[in-house]
Design a protein around this motif. Sequence first.
Motif, PDB file in Angstrom:
ATOM      1  N   GLY A  34     -11.583  -3.055   0.092  1.00  0.00           N
ATOM      2  CA  GLY A  34     -12.218  -2.189  -0.895  1.00  0.00           C
ATOM      3  C   GLY A  34     -11.302  -1.120  -1.452  1.00  0.00           C
ATOM      4  N   ASP A  35     -10.167  -0.886  -0.814  1.00  0.00           N
ATOM      5  CA  ASP A  35      -9.209   0.120  -1.287  1.00  0.00           C
ATOM      6  C   ASP A  35      -8.206  -0.450  -2.292  1.00  0.00           C
TER       7      ASP A  35
ATOM      8  N   GLU B  78      -7.786  -6.502   6.958  1.00  0.00           N
ATOM      9  CA  GLU B  78      -8.337  -5.655   8.014  1.00  0.00           C
ATOM     10  C   GLU B  78      -7.481  -5.715   9.268  1.00  0.00           C
TER      11      GLU B  78
ATOM     12  N   GLY C  96      -5.898  -2.348   6.911  1.00  0.00           N
ATOM     13  CA  GLY C  96      -6.275  -2.070   5.541  1.00  0.00           C
ATOM     14  C   GLY C  96      -7.744  -2.330   5.280  1.00  0.00           C
ATOM     15  N   ASP C  97      -8.159  -2.049   4.064  1.00  0.00           N
ATOM     16  CA  ASP C  97      -9.543  -2.255   3.641  1.00  0.00           C
ATOM     17  C   ASP C  97      -9.493  -2.902   2.261  1.00  0.00           C
TER      18      ASP C  97
ATOM     19  N   LYS D 169      -9.754 -11.156   3.459  1.00  0.00           N
ATOM     20  CA  LYS D 169     -10.362  -9.899   3.918  1.00  0.00           C
ATOM     21  C   LYS D 169     -10.035  -9.636   5.382  1.00  0.00           C
TER      22      LYS D 169
ATOM     23  N   SER E  57       0.829  -1.205   0.000  1.00  0.00           N
ATOM     24  CA  SER E  57       0.000   0.000   0.000  1.00  0.00           C
ATOM     25  C   SER E  57       0.861   1.251   0.000  1.00  0.00           C
TER      26      SER E  57
END
Length: 261
Positions: free
Chosen positions: A48-49, A41, A45-46, A37, A19
């Motif tokens: 979806g990003d 998290e 983090g996400d 997922k 990232s």
Amino acid sequence: MAKFCPLFSSSSGNSTYISSAYGSILVDCGVSFKTLKASIEGIGGDIGDIKALFITHEHIDHIKCINTLLKNIKIPLVASSATLAALESAGKIPAGTELINIDANQYEISDIAVNRFATSHDTDGSSGYVFDLGGQRVAVCTDLGVFTDEVRKALKGVRTLLIESNHDIEMLRRGPYPPELKLRIMSDKGHLSNNACAVELPKLLNGGTTNFVLGHLSQHNNLPTLALSTAKSCLMDIGAESGRDYIISAARPQNNEVIYL
């Protein structure tokens, strides 16, 4: 601050999260979507990003949740043309997914510049990747039976490197695998041994790599202590000292620490 994290690294599943301030990317997705997922998290983090998914090759320990992931988040799929063809033929790619062929060209996503290099493995189009995050160069280089000049050239100047150190040769020879599987692993299109990895590290250190993460360790034919001792021995031969000249770690199968760049 940019992050580099091999979320999962073993013969059972592989995925690396990278990232920057402008978004994140994922290299491989060899675990269930739910597990992936939760892991993202868990490091803040996400999912979806994520801006793009890079695939090294089509073996199941690198693509397990590819279909579910690409259905849940509409992002480009980036890989060699041969890998994309294999994934399409196997019905692994949801309809409408943007496909990016990265055979010979640099690809840019957000502020991350990406270069692909070929690796020697028993799939057509097997790849490693170098990512440039505003001058901080990191790379994922696993699933290669032999180090080639192309790999050496690609990795020169990479600061942080996830590099395969798959097996201890004697453990593999004496282990429970059938003879044909042992031969595959030890072949030039199989996996890199601790010894084969270790002899490359001094050259990589001299080329600018200072943070080594030994990855894709076999859970049956290796031990983190063996991989690390073999690596450090070769680095000691050129007078390099851990903690002073370089940092080295062995990736666990899952829940690895984030490297801040």
